[in-house]
Design an enzyme around this catalytic site. Structure first.
Site, PDB file in Angstrom:
ATOM      1  N   ARG A 153      20.164  22.486  50.657  1.00  0.00           N
ATOM      2  CA  ARG A 153      18.597  21.407  50.347  1.00  0.00           C
ATOM      3  C   ARG A 153      17.506  22.374  50.866  1.00  0.00           C
ATOM      4  NH1 ARG A 153      16.900  17.283  53.095  1.00  0.00           N
ATOM      5  NH2 ARG A 153      18.980  16.774  53.498  1.00  0.00           N
ATOM      6  N   TYR A 195       2.146  15.734  29.538  1.00  0.00           N
ATOM      7  CA  TYR A 195       3.346  15.501  29.560  1.00  0.00           C
ATOM      8  C   TYR A 195       3.445  13.969  29.985  1.00  0.00           C
ATOM      9  CZ  TYR A 195       8.437  15.494  30.146  1.00  0.00           C
ATOM     10  OH  TYR A 195       9.767  15.377  30.261  1.00  0.00           O
ATOM     11  N   ASP A 209       0.342  22.916  34.914  1.00  0.00           N
ATOM     12  CA  ASP A 209       1.774  23.016  34.470  1.00  0.00           C
ATOM     13  C   ASP A 209       1.808  23.861  33.130  1.00  0.00           C
ATOM     14  OD1 ASP A 209       3.940  22.303  32.589  1.00  0.00           O
ATOM     15  OD2 ASP A 209       4.123  20.289  33.045  1.00  0.00           O
ATOM     16  N   LYS A 242      12.881  24.297  29.665  1.00  0.00           N
ATOM     17  CA  LYS A 242      12.296  24.854  28.489  1.00  0.00           C
ATOM     18  C   LYS A 242      12.428  26.398  28.528  1.00  0.00           C
ATOM     19  CE  LYS A 242      11.514  20.469  28.237  1.00  0.00           C
ATOM     20  NZ  LYS A 242      10.157  19.758  28.824  1.00  0.00           N
TER      21      LYS A 242
END
Ligand SMILES: *Cc1c(COP(=O)(O)O)cnc(C)c1O
Length: 400
Positions: free
Chosen positions: A64, A117, A189, A213
């Protein structure tokens, strides 16, 4: 210093089964990035273990906080965007959350573009409604909007390079420049324009990506990344991201690394095909309007030529002349192209935002977001453009 491996004869087979020998090549090295699927690393030194709790660049201890495969992808993402460092996450929204929650506290003010978004828009409103963050939306057409919105407690400006679905292009250098002297960090972004635009070179402090994407590019992973111009901002976000736990899985990071190898070719091909399709759509009688920054009629076409000189990316939208019903029918009439809520993959995808991603918006709010009732979003993939056009033409004739 290497810990003695218990493969000697004095332990029971049961014990040996728990301790397989971990082979690390001694006289050669892997040329590709290996998948370190293990979540845990052992130490010979307690001090080294203690230090590894402090920073993203210390020793690997627990996945992590860091993993070598994930770190390889982070280094590649930082290079892609020209940043000092990067943090990979389990999804694009993981990256957006990590950045916003690490850099904001109650009472801070954020200025954000209105057309965002959906997930980022919802998160910003959640932070405003439940966590006491102040939020101002601006259209994103003129940097004076950002200057006018500044408050003493403004901490972040949140932008998208190319917005979804109507491809609004934002003047990143002008907007980042408008708030920099006020000590405000600009977050961009850049999911729609990897390689085509490098926002850090234009003054952005943080770049976020949905790796799901274009970077992944094959529709086979979910992932995100945040890239930082400054190592201190990286460390602040890393610290919170470790608490948040939206960590990238090593296999997803490995797929993302594999995706990066072909990203330049895919993005170039998708941009060229998208421009070709956009031109053909603009000339078709069943199409009222095409939204693509590469077309001269686009409201930010001149800006796009400056900010995205090598191409405008694979995503575009168009408004069928027949309105809402025509948009919906079109997305069901395509045969080669798939109807699906994603973008940036090798295969071409369509979606009708008014009945899907933007379904909560009434006609007035849709209009404010620049989305028509019939608007169709098209993410152009790697198929031959003539085959795509044949499919689009037959679907348009059904929708007309
Ligand atoms: C898809 C997307 C996201 C969210 O990414 P996930 O990987 O789905 O969490 C964020 N921003 C943009 C522009 C996107 O297209």
């Amino acid at each position: 210093m290497t810990r003695q491996h218990p493969h000697d004869r004095d332990v029971h087979p049961q014990t040996r089964a728990v301790h397989p020998q971990v082979i690390t090549p001694a006289t050669s090295r892997p040329l590709g990035v290996p998948i370190y699927q293990g979540h845990l690393f052992g130490f010979d030194s307690a001090d080294t273990l203690a230090q590894s709790f402090a920073s993203p660049d210390e020793a690997f201890m627990y996945a992590r906080t860091g993993n070598p495969t994930v770190r390889s992808f982070e280094r590649a993402a930082a290079e892609l965007e020209g940043g000092a460092g990067a943090h990979a996450t389990a999804s694009g929204m993981g990256a957006v959350n990590a950045v916003l929650m690490a850099l904001l506290r109650s009472g801070d003010h954020v200025i954000a573009q209105s057309s965002l978004y959906g997930g980022s828009y919802a998160l910003l409103h959640d932070l405003a409604d439940r966590w006491g963050v102040e939020l101002t939306h601006i259209p994103g057409d003129d940097p004076d909007e950002a200057r006018a919105a500044l408050r003493p407690n403004t901490r972040l400006l949140y932008l998208e390079t190319i917005s979804n679905p109507v491809t609004h292009v934002t003047d990143i250098p002008a907007f980042a420049g408008a708030v920099r002297d006020a000590g405000v960090l600009t977050v961009v972004d850049n999911t729609f324009a990897p390689l085509l635009c490098r926002p850090i070179e234009h003054g952005a402090d943080v770049v976020v990506h949905s790796v799901t994407k274009f970077i992944g590019g094959h529709g086979d992973l979910i992932g995100g990344a945040a890239v930082f111009a400054d190592a201190d901002v990286h460390r602040r976000v890393w610290k919170h991201a470790v608490e948040l736990g939206a960590t990238a899985d090593p296999f997803a990071a490995w797929l993302a690394i594999r995706g990066l190898a072909t990203l330049p070719m895919r993005v170039a091909r998708q941009s060229a095909s998208a421009l070709d399709i956009a031109r053909r759509l603009a000339a078709h009688p069943a199409v009222a309007r095409v939204h693509y920054p590469g077309l001269p009629g686009h409201p930010q076409h001149d800006l796009a030529r400056r900010l995205l000189p090598d191409g405008s990316g694979g995503v575009m939208a168009f408004d069928p002349a027949g309105g809402r019903e025509a948009g919906r029918v079109f997305t069901e009439a395509v045969r080669l192209i798939a109807l699906g809520p994603s973008l940036g993959a090798a295969a071409t995808l369509v979606m009708h935002p008014a009945s899907t991603s933007h379904r909560q918006l009434d006609a007035a709010s849709l209009a404010a977001a620049g989305v028509g009732e019939g608007t169709v979003r098209l993410s152009v993939g790697l198929e031959h453009p003539d085959d795509l056009w044949a499919d689009i033409e037959q679907a348009l004739s059904k929708a007309a």
